[in-house]
Design a protein around this motif. Structure first.
Motif, PDB file in Angstrom:
ATOM      1  N   THR A  86       0.844  -1.187   0.000  1.00  0.00           N
ATOM      2  CA  THR A  86       0.000   0.000   0.000  1.00  0.00           C
ATOM      3  C   THR A  86       0.883   1.241   0.000  1.00  0.00           C
ATOM      4  O   THR A  86       1.952   1.258   0.614  1.00  0.00           O
ATOM      5  CB  THR A  86      -0.936   0.019   1.219  1.00  0.00           C
ATOM      6  N   TYR A  87       0.420   2.286  -0.692  1.00  0.00           N
ATOM      7  CA  TYR A  87       1.204   3.516  -0.859  1.00  0.00           C
ATOM      8  C   TYR A  87       0.357   4.750  -0.558  1.00  0.00           C
ATOM      9  O   TYR A  87      -0.824   4.797  -0.911  1.00  0.00           O
ATOM     10  CB  TYR A  87       1.700   3.648  -2.298  1.00  0.00           C
ATOM     11  N   ARG A  88       1.002   5.761   0.033  1.00  0.00           N
ATOM     12  CA  ARG A  88       0.391   7.078   0.154  1.00  0.00           C
ATOM     13  C   ARG A  88       0.893   8.014  -0.947  1.00  0.00           C
ATOM     14  O   ARG A  88       0.295   9.045  -1.204  1.00  0.00           O
ATOM     15  CB  ARG A  88       0.710   7.701   1.516  1.00  0.00           C
ATOM     16  N   CYS A  89       2.013   7.659  -1.559  1.00  0.00           N
ATOM     17  CA  CYS A  89       2.653   8.534  -2.541  1.00  0.00           C
ATOM     18  C   CYS A  89       2.663   7.885  -3.912  1.00  0.00           C
ATOM     19  O   CYS A  89       2.339   6.707  -4.074  1.00  0.00           O
ATOM     20  CB  CYS A  89       4.084   8.842  -2.105  1.00  0.00           C
ATOM     21  N   SER A  90       3.040   8.682  -4.912  1.00  0.00           N
ATOM     22  CA  SER A  90       3.207   8.218  -6.286  1.00  0.00           C
ATOM     23  C   SER A  90       4.519   8.789  -6.820  1.00  0.00           C
ATOM     24  O   SER A  90       5.086   9.714  -6.225  1.00  0.00           O
ATOM     25  CB  SER A  90       2.046   8.696  -7.166  1.00  0.00           C
ATOM     26  N   PRO A  91       5.018   8.271  -7.942  1.00  0.00           N
ATOM     27  CA  PRO A  91       6.222   8.861  -8.543  1.00  0.00           C
ATOM     28  C   PRO A  91       6.018  10.342  -8.831  1.00  0.00           C
ATOM     29  O   PRO A  91       4.880  10.800  -8.989  1.00  0.00           O
ATOM     30  CB  PRO A  91       6.379   8.052  -9.846  1.00  0.00           C
ATOM     31  N   PRO A  92       7.110  11.114  -8.917  1.00  0.00           N
ATOM     32  CA  PRO A  92       6.974  12.561  -9.115  1.00  0.00           C
ATOM     33  C   PRO A  92       6.306  12.905 -10.437  1.00  0.00           C
ATOM     34  O   PRO A  92       6.493  12.221 -11.448  1.00  0.00           O
ATOM     35  CB  PRO A  92       8.428  13.063  -9.076  1.00  0.00           C
ATOM     36  N   VAL A  93       5.524  13.970 -10.414  1.00  0.00           N
ATOM     37  CA  VAL A  93       4.847  14.443 -11.621  1.00  0.00           C
ATOM     38  C   VAL A  93       5.834  15.267 -12.443  1.00  0.00           C
ATOM     39  O   VAL A  93       6.442  16.211 -11.947  1.00  0.00           O
ATOM     40  CB  VAL A  93       3.613  15.290 -11.257  1.00  0.00           C
ATOM     41  N   LYS A  94       5.985  14.891 -13.703  1.00  0.00           N
ATOM     42  CA  LYS A  94       6.885  15.592 -14.609  1.00  0.00           C
ATOM     43  C   LYS A  94       6.087  16.171 -15.768  1.00  0.00           C
ATOM     44  O   LYS A  94       4.856  16.081 -15.792  1.00  0.00           O
ATOM     45  CB  LYS A  94       7.950  14.619 -15.127  1.00  0.00           C
ATOM     46  N   SER A  95       6.796  16.756 -16.739  1.00  0.00           N
ATOM     47  CA  SER A  95       6.104  17.282 -17.916  1.00  0.00           C
ATOM     48  C   SER A  95       5.467  16.148 -18.710  1.00  0.00           C
ATOM     49  O   SER A  95       4.479  16.331 -19.414  1.00  0.00           O
ATOM     50  CB  SER A  95       7.077  18.054 -18.802  1.00  0.00           C
ATOM     51  N   SER A  96       6.041  14.941 -18.575  1.00  0.00           N
ATOM     52  CA  SER A  96       5.461  13.736 -19.169  1.00  0.00           C
ATOM     53  C   SER A  96       5.756  12.583 -18.211  1.00  0.00           C
ATOM     54  O   SER A  96       6.899  12.144 -18.097  1.00  0.00           O
ATOM     55  CB  SER A  96       6.075  13.466 -20.549  1.00  0.00           C
ATOM     56  N   THR A  97       4.732  12.135 -17.497  1.00  0.00           N
ATOM     57  CA  THR A  97       4.911  11.191 -16.399  1.00  0.00           C
ATOM     58  C   THR A  97       4.571   9.759 -16.814  1.00  0.00           C
ATOM     59  O   THR A  97       3.438   9.488 -17.223  1.00  0.00           O
ATOM     60  CB  THR A  97       4.019  11.596 -15.206  1.00  0.00           C
ATOM     61  N   PRO A  98       5.520   8.825 -16.702  1.00  0.00           N
ATOM     62  CA  PRO A  98       5.230   7.420 -17.030  1.00  0.00           C
ATOM     63  C   PRO A  98       4.178   6.841 -16.079  1.00  0.00           C
ATOM     64  O   PRO A  98       4.159   7.151 -14.883  1.00  0.00           O
ATOM     65  CB  PRO A  98       6.580   6.722 -16.844  1.00  0.00           C
ATOM     66  N   ALA A  99       3.298   6.005 -16.621  1.00  0.00           N
ATOM     67  CA  ALA A  99       2.237   5.407 -15.815  1.00  0.00           C
ATOM     68  C   ALA A  99       1.778   4.104 -16.477  1.00  0.00           C
ATOM     69  O   ALA A  99       2.193   3.774 -17.586  1.00  0.00           O
ATOM     70  CB  ALA A  99       1.056   6.369 -15.693  1.00  0.00           C
ATOM     71  N   ILE A 100       0.923   3.394 -15.755  1.00  0.00           N
ATOM     72  CA  ILE A 100       0.273   2.204 -16.293  1.00  0.00           C
ATOM     73  C   ILE A 100      -1.210   2.518 -16.465  1.00  0.00           C
ATOM     74  O   ILE A 100      -1.884   2.906 -15.514  1.00  0.00           O
ATOM     75  CB  ILE A 100       0.440   0.990 -15.350  1.00  0.00           C
ATOM     76  N   LEU A 101      -1.690   2.364 -17.687  1.00  0.00           N
ATOM     77  CA  LEU A 101      -3.111   2.578 -17.957  1.00  0.00           C
ATOM     78  C   LEU A 101      -3.859   1.272 -17.706  1.00  0.00           C
ATOM     79  O   LEU A 101      -3.496   0.221 -18.228  1.00  0.00           O
ATOM     80  CB  LEU A 101      -3.313   3.010 -19.408  1.00  0.00           C
ATOM     81  N   THR A 102      -4.896   1.345 -16.871  1.00  0.00           N
ATOM     82  CA  THR A 102      -5.763   0.194 -16.617  1.00  0.00           C
ATOM     83  C   THR A 102      -7.184   0.568 -17.053  1.00  0.00           C
ATOM     84  O   THR A 102      -7.476   1.725 -17.349  1.00  0.00           O
ATOM     85  CB  THR A 102      -5.747  -0.210 -15.133  1.00  0.00           C
ATOM     86  N   LEU A 103      -8.042  -0.429 -17.085  1.00  0.00           N
ATOM     87  CA  LEU A 103      -9.414  -0.228 -17.567  1.00  0.00           C
ATOM     88  C   LEU A 103     -10.399  -0.247 -16.408  1.00  0.00           C
ATOM     89  O   LEU A 103     -10.356  -1.130 -15.561  1.00  0.00           O
ATOM     90  CB  LEU A 103      -9.770  -1.328 -18.566  1.00  0.00           C
ATOM     91  N   ASN A 104     -11.288   0.737 -16.388  1.00  0.00           N
ATOM     92  CA  ASN A 104     -12.276   0.827 -15.314  1.00  0.00           C
ATOM     93  C   ASN A 104     -13.650   1.141 -15.894  1.00  0.00           C
ATOM     94  O   ASN A 104     -13.770   1.901 -16.858  1.00  0.00           O
ATOM     95  CB  ASN A 104     -11.871   1.914 -14.310  1.00  0.00           C
TER      96      ASN A 104
END
Length: 212
Positions: A86-104
């Protein structure tokens, strides 16, 4: 007479103390009402001073502004036989931030569970809407804001932030029985996947997102 002088001195000391507090700037988790109440590059979120997600500060070590090394699990949760951090934080926000897209599915009865946290509404699958991991969601700071999502195929689209992809809690009715999210998730509706030209059967795809 001496007692009166002592009382007057005490009242003055209390008044002076409150005056100093009123002029002081709050640090991490300190009480605030406006953006000017927080010291350094902190921002007032939910009545407390915290890292500014748009600046990317990591003074407080949370709220979406921490560095990757600082963003460590704060615990774990076992749900449906699987244990996840479990996390309270996320990676730093940049001008282009890497992420994983999931479906909801944000519609009523969908796998999103309860209504979206930002507006207490369900959303049709034809709407381009997303939920962000707890750190990026930043206690609702990004509610209603538009982000641009870009896939590796070069296609991009905009979507509105309407919910939190909870990285701290899960496995209950509110979360449709699902475990906590990873800390780098952009949870998109079917319309987002369609706009990006992605096969929904993939379930998880690497993307980048940015503020609009």
């Amino acid at each position: 007479m001496a007692n009166l002088a002592l009382i007057s001195l005490s009242i003055f000391a209390i008044f002076f103390c409150f005056s100093l507090q009123g002029n002081a700037l709050s640090s991490c988790n300190g009480y605030c009402r406006t953006l000017n109440d927080c010291s350094s590059q902190l921002i007032c979120i939910g009545g407390k001073c915290n890292d500014d997600p748009d600046v990317g500060t990591h003074i407080c070590g949370g709220g979406g502004g921490s560095t990757p090394g600082d963003c460590k699990p704060v615990g774990s949760m076992t749900c449906n036989g699987k244990t996840k951090p479990t996390y309270r934080c996320s990676p730093p926000v940049k001008s282009s931030t890497p992420a994983i897209l999931t479906l909801n599915d944000f519609s009523e009865g969908g796998d999103g569970g309860a209504p979206s946290e930002c507006d207490e509404q369900y959303h049709d699958n034809n709407e381009r809407v997303v939920a962000l991991s707890t750190g990026w969601y930043s206690r609702g700071f990004r509610c209603g804001k538009m982000i641009r999502i870009t896939a590796s195929n070069g296609r991009s689209t905009t979507a509105k932030v309407v919910d939190e992809c909870d990285s701290m809690h899960g496995c209950d009715k509110e979360h449709a029985g699902q475990g906590p999210c990873d800390n780098n998730i952009v949870d998109g509706s079917a319309a987002v996947w369609y706009a990006l030209g992605l096969n929904q059967d993939l379930g998880r795809v690497s993307v980048k997102w940015a503020k609009v």
